[in-house]
Design a protein around this motif. Structure first.
Motif, mmCIF file in Angstrom:
data_model
loop_
_atom_site.group_PDB
_atom_site.id
_atom_site.type_symbol
_atom_site.label_atom_id
_atom_site.label_comp_id
_atom_site.label_asym_id
_atom_site.label_seq_id
_atom_site.Cartn_x
_atom_site.Cartn_y
_atom_site.Cartn_z
ATOM 1 N N LEU A 82 10.833 -3.628 0.064
ATOM 2 C CA LEU A 82 10.539 -4.424 -1.129
ATOM 3 C C LEU A 82 11.600 -5.511 -1.306
ATOM 4 C CD1 LEU A 82 8.871 -4.964 -3.671
ATOM 5 C CD2 LEU A 82 10.262 -3.245 -4.844
ATOM 6 N N ALA A 83 12.863 -5.155 -1.145
ATOM 7 C CA ALA A 83 13.945 -6.134 -1.266
ATOM 8 C C ALA A 83 13.782 -7.249 -0.231
ATOM 9 C CB ALA A 83 15.295 -5.446 -1.114
ATOM 10 N N ALA A 84 13.409 -6.884 0.982
ATOM 11 C CA ALA A 84 13.212 -7.882 2.035
ATOM 12 C C ALA A 84 12.054 -8.816 1.697
ATOM 13 C CB ALA A 84 12.973 -7.194 3.382
ATOM 14 N N LEU A 85 10.980 -8.265 1.173
ATOM 15 C CA LEU A 85 9.836 -9.102 0.786
ATOM 16 C C LEU A 85 10.205 -10.035 -0.353
ATOM 17 C CD1 LEU A 85 6.907 -6.523 0.970
ATOM 18 C CD2 LEU A 85 7.248 -8.523 2.439
ATOM 19 N N ASP A 142 0.827 -1.211 0.000
ATOM 20 C CA ASP A 142 0.000 0.000 0.000
ATOM 21 C C ASP A 142 0.861 1.260 0.000
ATOM 22 O OD1 ASP A 142 -2.346 -1.501 -0.003
ATOM 23 O OD2 ASP A 142 -2.593 -1.387 2.169
ATOM 24 N N GLU A 143 1.909 1.252 0.831
ATOM 25 C CA GLU A 143 2.802 2.418 0.873
ATOM 26 C C GLU A 143 3.491 2.621 -0.469
ATOM 27 O OE1 GLU A 143 5.493 1.850 4.107
ATOM 28 O OE2 GLU A 143 4.022 2.481 5.588
ATOM 29 N N ARG A 144 3.926 1.530 -1.088
ATOM 30 C CA ARG A 144 4.627 1.640 -2.366
ATOM 31 C C ARG A 144 3.684 2.189 -3.435
ATOM 32 N NH1 ARG A 144 10.000 0.541 -3.176
ATOM 33 N NH2 ARG A 144 10.433 0.531 -5.366
ATOM 34 N N LEU A 160 6.735 10.743 3.057
ATOM 35 C CA LEU A 160 5.954 9.914 3.968
ATOM 36 C C LEU A 160 5.825 8.485 3.449
ATOM 37 C CD1 LEU A 160 4.045 9.660 6.451
ATOM 38 C CD2 LEU A 160 2.196 10.351 4.910
ATOM 39 N N TYR A 161 5.471 8.333 2.193
ATOM 40 C CA TYR A 161 5.163 7.014 1.653
ATOM 41 C C TYR A 161 6.345 6.285 1.017
ATOM 42 C CZ TYR A 161 0.287 8.001 2.549
ATOM 43 O OH TYR A 161 -0.902 8.295 3.162
ATOM 44 N N CYS A 162 7.363 6.996 0.563
ATOM 45 C CA CYS A 162 8.467 6.342 -0.143
ATOM 46 C C CYS A 162 9.622 5.937 0.766
ATOM 47 C CB CYS A 162 9.007 7.250 -1.250
ATOM 48 S SG CYS A 162 7.825 7.556 -2.589
ATOM 49 N N ALA A 163 9.823 6.649 1.841
ATOM 50 C CA ALA A 163 10.978 6.388 2.706
ATOM 51 C C ALA A 163 11.007 4.939 3.180
ATOM 52 C CB ALA A 163 10.977 7.337 3.899
ATOM 53 N N GLY A 164 12.075 4.245 2.835
ATOM 54 C CA GLY A 164 12.268 2.873 3.288
ATOM 55 C C GLY A 164 11.614 1.796 2.452
ATOM 56 N N ASP A 214 9.043 -1.057 -9.300
ATOM 57 C CA ASP A 214 10.441 -0.749 -9.581
ATOM 58 C C ASP A 214 11.241 -1.072 -8.327
ATOM 59 O OD1 ASP A 214 9.896 0.254 -12.121
ATOM 60 O OD2 ASP A 214 9.653 2.301 -11.383
ATOM 61 N N GLU A 215 12.420 -1.653 -8.506
ATOM 62 C CA GLU A 215 13.232 -2.011 -7.348
ATOM 63 C C GLU A 215 13.768 -0.798 -6.614
ATOM 64 O OE1 GLU A 215 16.083 -5.099 -7.821
ATOM 65 O OE2 GLU A 215 14.743 -6.252 -9.113
ATOM 66 N N ILE A 216 14.039 0.276 -7.339
ATOM 67 C CA ILE A 216 14.576 1.491 -6.728
ATOM 68 C C ILE A 216 13.665 2.660 -7.094
ATOM 69 C CG2 ILE A 216 16.518 3.091 -6.619
ATOM 70 C CD1 ILE A 216 18.312 0.705 -7.366
ATOM 71 N N ILE A 217 13.002 3.189 -6.087
ATOM 72 C CA ILE A 217 12.132 4.342 -6.323
ATOM 73 C C ILE A 217 12.576 5.540 -5.494
ATOM 74 C CG2 ILE A 217 10.387 3.872 -4.563
ATOM 75 C CD1 ILE A 217 8.301 4.644 -6.735
ATOM 76 N N GLU A 218 13.193 5.281 -4.352
ATOM 77 C CA GLU A 218 13.559 6.391 -3.455
ATOM 78 C C GLU A 218 14.557 7.339 -4.081
ATOM 79 O OE1 GLU A 218 13.710 5.369 0.932
ATOM 80 O OE2 GLU A 218 13.918 3.401 -0.018
ATOM 81 N N ARG A 219 15.648 6.854 -4.602
ATOM 82 C CA ARG A 219 16.650 7.740 -5.211
ATOM 83 C C ARG A 219 16.110 8.388 -6.474
ATOM 84 N NH1 ARG A 219 21.462 3.876 -5.690
ATOM 85 N NH2 ARG A 219 19.852 2.390 -5.176
ATOM 86 N N ALA A 220 15.257 7.678 -7.190
ATOM 87 C CA ALA A 220 14.699 8.214 -8.431
ATOM 88 C C ALA A 220 13.740 9.378 -8.163
ATOM 89 C CB ALA A 220 13.976 7.105 -9.196
ATOM 90 N N ARG A 221 13.200 9.465 -6.974
ATOM 91 C CA ARG A 221 12.189 10.484 -6.651
ATOM 92 C C ARG A 221 12.776 11.692 -5.949
ATOM 93 N NH1 ARG A 221 9.733 8.322 -10.425
ATOM 94 N NH2 ARG A 221 8.468 6.540 -9.994
#
Length: 70
Positions: free
Chosen positions: A41-44, A2-4, A32-36, A62-69
């Motif tokens: 996702l990698a852990a899941l 949901d957060e993703r 709020l929603y992207c941090a961590g 996407d595997e990497i969204i935090e740095r992209a945003r």
């Protein structure tokens, strides 16, 4: 998940043309929603690596969204 999904939603809400007030609101929601979520996702994916049904859903993100945003 949901957060993703919320993260991806707000990442798509960047105002064009720029609107300072809306941009501030969107960036707050992205934080709020992207941090961590990359690590979660990698852990899941690691935890459910042998579950085809779960992996099918997780691979939609996407595997990497935090740095992209940023």
């Amino acid at each position: 998940m949901d957060e993703r999904e919320a993260c991806e939603h707000f990442a798509g809400e960047i105002p064009d043309p720029p609107d300072a007030e809306r941009m501030k609101e969107v960036l707050e929601q992205i934080q709020l929603y992207c941090a961590g979520t990359d690590a979660r996702l990698a852990a899941l994916k690691s935890k459910y690596a042998n579950n085809i049904k779960v992996m099918s859903k997780l691979n939609e993100y996407d595997e990497i969204i935090e740095r992209a945003r940023r």
